[in-house]
Design an enzyme around this catalytic site. Structure first.
Site, mmCIF file in Angstrom:
data_model
loop_
_atom_site.group_PDB
_atom_site.id
_atom_site.type_symbol
_atom_site.label_atom_id
_atom_site.label_comp_id
_atom_site.label_asym_id
_atom_site.label_seq_id
_atom_site.Cartn_x
_atom_site.Cartn_y
_atom_site.Cartn_z
ATOM 1 N N CYS A 249 -4.879 5.311 -0.395
ATOM 2 C CA CYS A 249 -5.662 5.550 0.830
ATOM 3 C C CYS A 249 -7.167 5.521 0.575
ATOM 4 O O CYS A 249 -7.941 6.088 1.351
ATOM 5 C CB CYS A 249 -5.241 6.873 1.482
ATOM 6 N N ARG B 18 -1.003 -1.715 10.072
ATOM 7 C CA ARG B 18 -1.261 -0.348 10.534
ATOM 8 C C ARG B 18 -2.679 0.048 10.151
ATOM 9 O O ARG B 18 -3.348 -0.627 9.364
ATOM 10 C CB ARG B 18 -0.268 0.624 9.881
ATOM 11 N N GLY B 19 -3.136 1.188 10.660
ATOM 12 C CA GLY B 19 -4.411 1.713 10.229
ATOM 13 C C GLY B 19 -4.314 2.254 8.808
ATOM 14 O O GLY B 19 -3.233 2.514 8.286
#
Length: 219
Positions: free
Chosen positions: A179, A68-69
């Site tokens: 993140c 995924r991103g």
């Protein structure tokens, strides 16, 4: 839309294979769109932009390449993961608008519990202000992340999705830079003093989904 609750702790690789199969079926018109609600055992996932330096404790939990991103994310018990499989061929084929719709979904869901979730420029996910905590060294207000978003598209069908912290062990985030964002922290509904259950959250997610996704149909 088919909603499925997967009980227990769903193994990551097995769930990913099942999700890829469902996405392929949606793309060929042989299965309806779906949202899967689940929890994973403790693990880290690496998105397509993950930096090796952001995995600070690689031996702590299994690390999975997600496809995924995004960058590194933690999943574990007490965190609601919602895998969202939508056919964007019928919803405008606009990735940015889709991510915005997911953020709106999370923000509306959190508001059901009087939590003000917010976007931040340059920081994917949903954040809450923490005036009860000391500011950062540069004087900027402290904010904690309560929800992560990471998506992938195949033939314009989406998979992966969102995760919202209900009551995970927040120390498990210490093995990564979540993140890729340094300085700010991570929080949960229970950490904010709200005795929210997973069932409470699931009900709010279902109640707010259609309104959040309407912008894709209308776009």
């Amino acid at each position: 839309m088919e909603w499925t609750h997967i009980p227990g702790l769903a193994l990551y690789d097995e769930t990913l294979r099942a999700m890829e199969g469902r996405v392929a079926a949606i793309a060929t018109g042989t299965a309806p769109e779906a949202v899967w609600l689940l929890e994973h055992p403790p693990l880290y996932t690496a998105g397509t932009s993950a930096r090796a330096a952001d995995l600070t404790d690689p031996a702590r939990f299994p690390v999975h390449v997600a496809g995924r991103g995004g960058q590194y994310t933690y999943h574990g018990p007490g965190q609601r993961v919602a895998y969202v499989m939508l056919d964007l061929n019928m919803r405008g084929r606009d990735v940015r608008r889709f991510v915005c719709a997911l953020e709106d979904w999370v923000i509306a869901t959190l508001s059901e519990f009087n939590v003000k979730g917010e976007r931040r420029a340059g920081r994917v996910g949903v954040w809450v202000a923490r005036p009860d905590k000391p500011p950062l060294p540069d004087g900027s207000p402290r904010e904690d992340k309560i929800a992560a978003i990471g998506v992938k598209l195949r033939r314009w069908v989406s998979f992966h999705g969102i995760s919202i912290n209900v009551e995970p062990d927040l120390s498990h985030f210490d093995g990564i830079v979540p993140c890729g964002i340094r300085g700010h922290g991570v929080t949960s509904l229970v950490d904010l003093g709200l005795p929210v259950t997973m069932d409470d959250l699931d009900l709010a997610l279902r109640q707010n989904f259609d309104v959040a996704m309407a912008q894709l149909r209308n776009g």
